[in-house]
Scaffold this active site. Structure first.
Site, mmCIF file in Angstrom:
data_model
loop_
_atom_site.group_PDB
_atom_site.id
_atom_site.type_symbol
_atom_site.label_atom_id
_atom_site.label_comp_id
_atom_site.label_asym_id
_atom_site.label_seq_id
_atom_site.Cartn_x
_atom_site.Cartn_y
_atom_site.Cartn_z
ATOM 1 N N HIS A 1 0.902 -1.256 0.009
ATOM 2 C CA HIS A 1 -0.273 0.126 -0.274
ATOM 3 C C HIS A 1 0.978 1.245 0.192
ATOM 4 O O HIS A 1 1.807 1.038 0.918
ATOM 5 C CB HIS A 1 -0.606 0.064 0.999
ATOM 6 C CG HIS A 1 -1.714 0.647 1.423
ATOM 7 N ND1 HIS A 1 -1.425 2.391 2.269
ATOM 8 C CD2 HIS A 1 -3.451 0.814 1.386
ATOM 9 C CE1 HIS A 1 -2.443 2.860 1.807
ATOM 10 N NE2 HIS A 1 -3.709 1.758 1.855
ATOM 11 N N ASP B 1 3.169 -4.705 8.344
ATOM 12 C CA ASP B 1 1.764 -3.993 7.873
ATOM 13 C C ASP B 1 0.954 -4.616 7.660
ATOM 14 O O ASP B 1 0.017 -5.320 7.158
ATOM 15 C CB ASP B 1 1.193 -3.146 6.521
ATOM 16 C CG ASP B 1 0.653 -2.541 6.295
ATOM 17 O OD1 ASP B 1 -0.623 -2.815 6.699
ATOM 18 O OD2 ASP B 1 0.632 -1.810 4.927
ATOM 19 N N GLN C 1 -4.134 -4.997 7.224
ATOM 20 C CA GLN C 1 -6.020 -5.932 6.466
ATOM 21 C C GLN C 1 -5.843 -7.314 8.010
ATOM 22 O O GLN C 1 -6.258 -8.497 7.808
ATOM 23 C CB GLN C 1 -5.076 -6.636 4.864
ATOM 24 C CG GLN C 1 -5.243 -5.388 4.261
ATOM 25 C CD GLN C 1 -7.314 -4.355 4.352
ATOM 26 O OE1 GLN C 1 -7.776 -5.434 4.701
ATOM 27 N NE2 GLN C 1 -7.549 -3.386 3.645
ATOM 28 N N LYS D 1 -11.271 -0.225 10.611
ATOM 29 C CA LYS D 1 -10.432 -1.746 9.903
ATOM 30 C C LYS D 1 -11.083 -3.099 10.561
ATOM 31 O O LYS D 1 -11.071 -4.168 9.657
ATOM 32 C CB LYS D 1 -9.625 -1.816 8.967
ATOM 33 C CG LYS D 1 -9.572 -0.805 7.600
ATOM 34 C CD LYS D 1 -8.284 -1.197 7.109
ATOM 35 C CE LYS D 1 -7.735 -0.073 6.380
ATOM 36 N NZ LYS D 1 -7.934 0.370 5.572
ATOM 37 N N CYS E 1 -4.734 2.338 -4.249
ATOM 38 C CA CYS E 1 -3.693 3.247 -3.097
ATOM 39 C C CYS E 1 -3.013 2.047 -3.156
ATOM 40 O O CYS E 1 -1.989 1.799 -2.481
ATOM 41 C CB CYS E 1 -3.579 3.599 -1.295
ATOM 42 S SG CYS E 1 -4.938 4.483 -0.729
HETATM 43 N N1 PMP Z 1 -1.775 -0.879 4.934
HETATM 44 C C1 PMP Z 1 -2.950 -2.357 3.985
HETATM 45 C C2 PMP Z 1 -2.550 -3.224 3.602
HETATM 46 C C3 PMP Z 1 -3.805 -0.607 3.974
HETATM 47 O O1 PMP Z 1 -5.023 -1.726 3.205
HETATM 48 C C4 PMP Z 1 -3.778 0.377 4.363
HETATM 49 C C5 PMP Z 1 -6.304 0.633 4.401
HETATM 50 N N2 PMP Z 1 -6.152 0.833 2.783
HETATM 51 C C6 PMP Z 1 -3.370 0.807 4.456
HETATM 52 C C7 PMP Z 1 -2.115 0.497 5.409
HETATM 53 C C8 PMP Z 1 -3.679 2.241 5.329
HETATM 54 O O2 PMP Z 1 -4.762 2.186 6.384
HETATM 55 P P1 PMP Z 1 -5.131 3.421 6.860
HETATM 56 O O3 PMP Z 1 -5.455 4.525 5.587
HETATM 57 O O4 PMP Z 1 -5.372 3.758 8.011
HETATM 58 O O5 PMP Z 1 -3.775 4.696 7.672
#
Ligand code: PMP
Length: 409
Positions: free
Chosen positions: A125, A202, A205, A228, A367
């Site tokens: 991401h 990270d 998910q 999430k 993203c």
């Molecule tokens: N890493 C992953 C794998 C994600 O799916 C996401 C959210 N889409 C993020 C990081 C970023 O999370 P946040 O927008 O809550 O900071």
């Protein structure tokens, strides 16, 4: 624990009583972006604001003490939820993004210098790419990327070759928000440690969907977001091993993160406060505490088992749609995230037509622009499921996709 019953779980989420303006019920398949919230979380935040709202830590009055207790109690429960040994290893941030920036700007700035290698993956991401790119530009670091396999998994062989570069840090997404692939985190971490690297997982998910235990993984850092995993927005977590966090300089400066300040300088506070400058998101922390209680009540083993069932069924049904290309591996390595392309139909058109049937999905690069470049597609449509979704909803998605195809001839 017994199997999850999505119909029963839906009763806990007031949003599912919602009827959309077009008269359709809500089919919410966008939980990878953000999950819905159960009454337990909404009520915990409501109770806080109605009954014990006060700023924490410094107050001596009753409300301040009660609010502090609720806030620190949530920290302890959130720590236990991910298997942390000590509550002081749990740092509250705004989200996964801020947690990763904290590691890059505090640990990275202190420990990395010109020529040092940081290993990430092609499926990250943006939040686990850009913070490192910012630091790499400042420090002349070398960023290397573990490629994905043909079927969208972490390429272990190529990873092992990259470890020969003596990386200082390895960072990877435990579960991809596009491919849905679940990485063999324990093995990746053990290999990184053998090579002398620090590891950042990270978990944006993975923590909402799988049992994640930092002691078992032996990870140095774990970043995740409350929103999430049934919790509110505006609250995220950075777990770090105590000794590492102790050795790191503060990230943001201000109130609460200090022991003593003079006009010339400051002494940093002890953990976890050293990394929590300013008034924190008190209600959100309490809400996230209620969210982990809710998930623990269901049992994360049961959550993972149910989503595995959804992943299997989803793949099976979606593969029946002619012209649909599902991204990512088979159900043995995948969570219930289904990103796909449908012939030449633009993903935004797919999402818009599904919306007319009350089905909420996401379209775009999610993203993860470099990943889409690698896959040679500008964008994809993504349906992502959670504990409150059912196989019926997968059927509804598949039916609607068949209609989308008819519309586009
Ligand atoms: N890493 C992953 C794998 C994600 O799916 C996401 C959210 N889409 C993020 C990081 C970023 O999370 P946040 O927008 O809550 O900071």
């Amino acid at each position: 624990r017994s199997r999850l019953d999505p119909e029963q779980i839906r009763e806990d989420f007031p949003i599912f009583r919602r009827i959309l303006p077009n008269g359709k019920p809500l089919t919410y398949l966008d939980s990878a972006a953000t999950s819905q919230k159960p009454n337990a979380v909404i009520d915990a935040m409501d109770t806080y604001y109605r009954g014990l709202n006060a700023n924490i830590h410094r107050g001596v009055h009753t409300l301040a003490e009660e609010a502090t207790e609720a806030y620190e109690g949530a920290r302890a429960r959130i720590g236990r939820f991910i298997g942390a040994k000590k509550a002081r290893e749990i740092i509250f941030t705004r989200n996964t993004t801020e947690s990763i920036n904290l590691v890059a700007q505090s640990w990275g700035r202190r420990n990395l210098s010109a020529g040092d290698v940081v290993i990430l993956t092609e499926m990250e991401h943006h939040s686990n790419l850009v913070p490192w790119q910012i630091l790499a530009a400042e420090k002349e670091l070398r960023l290397e990327f573990v490629p994905i396999t043909e079927d969208g998994r972490f390429n272990m062989e190529q990873y092992q070759a990259l470890l020969g570069l003596n990386p200082k840090l390895v960072g990877f997404s435990h579960m991809s928000n596009v491919l849905g692939s679940i990485q063999p985190a324990r093995e990746i971490i053990a290999l990184a440690h053998q090579a002398g690297a620090i590891v950042l997982v990270d978990g944006a998910q993975s923590v909402p969907h799988l049992p994640v235990d930092v002691a078992e993984l032996d990870t140095d850092f774990l970043a995740f977001s409350g929103h999430k995993m049934c919790g509110p927005t505006g609250i995220g977590v950075l777990y770090g091993k105590e000794a590492l966090l102790e050795s790191m300089p503060p990230f943001l400066g201000g109130g609460d993160m200090i022991k003593k300040v003079t006009l010339q300088g400051f002494t940093a506070n002890s953990l976890p406060h050293k990394f929590e400058a300013g008034t924190p998101a008190i209600a959100e922390v309490i809400g996230l505490g209620a969210a982990v209680d809710y998930l623990s009540g269901l049992g994360m083993e049961a959550v993972a088992a149910y989503e595995q069932e959804l992943a299997r069924y989803g793949i099976e049904q979606l593969e029946k749609v002619d012209g649909l290309r599902l991204l990512g591996p088979n159900a043995d390595h995948k969570g219930s995230v289904f990103a796909f392309t449908l012939g030449d139909i633009h993903p935004h058109d797919v999402a818009q037509l599904l919306d007319q049937s009350g089905i909420a999905v996401r379209a775009g690069h999610h993203c993860a622009m470099p990943l889409h470049q690698k896959l040679n597609i500008p964008a994809s449509t993504r349906a992502s499921l959670y504990i409150y979704n059912s196989k019926n909803e997968i059927d509804r998605l598949v039916e609607s996709l068949q209609s989308v195809k008819k519309v586009f001839g």
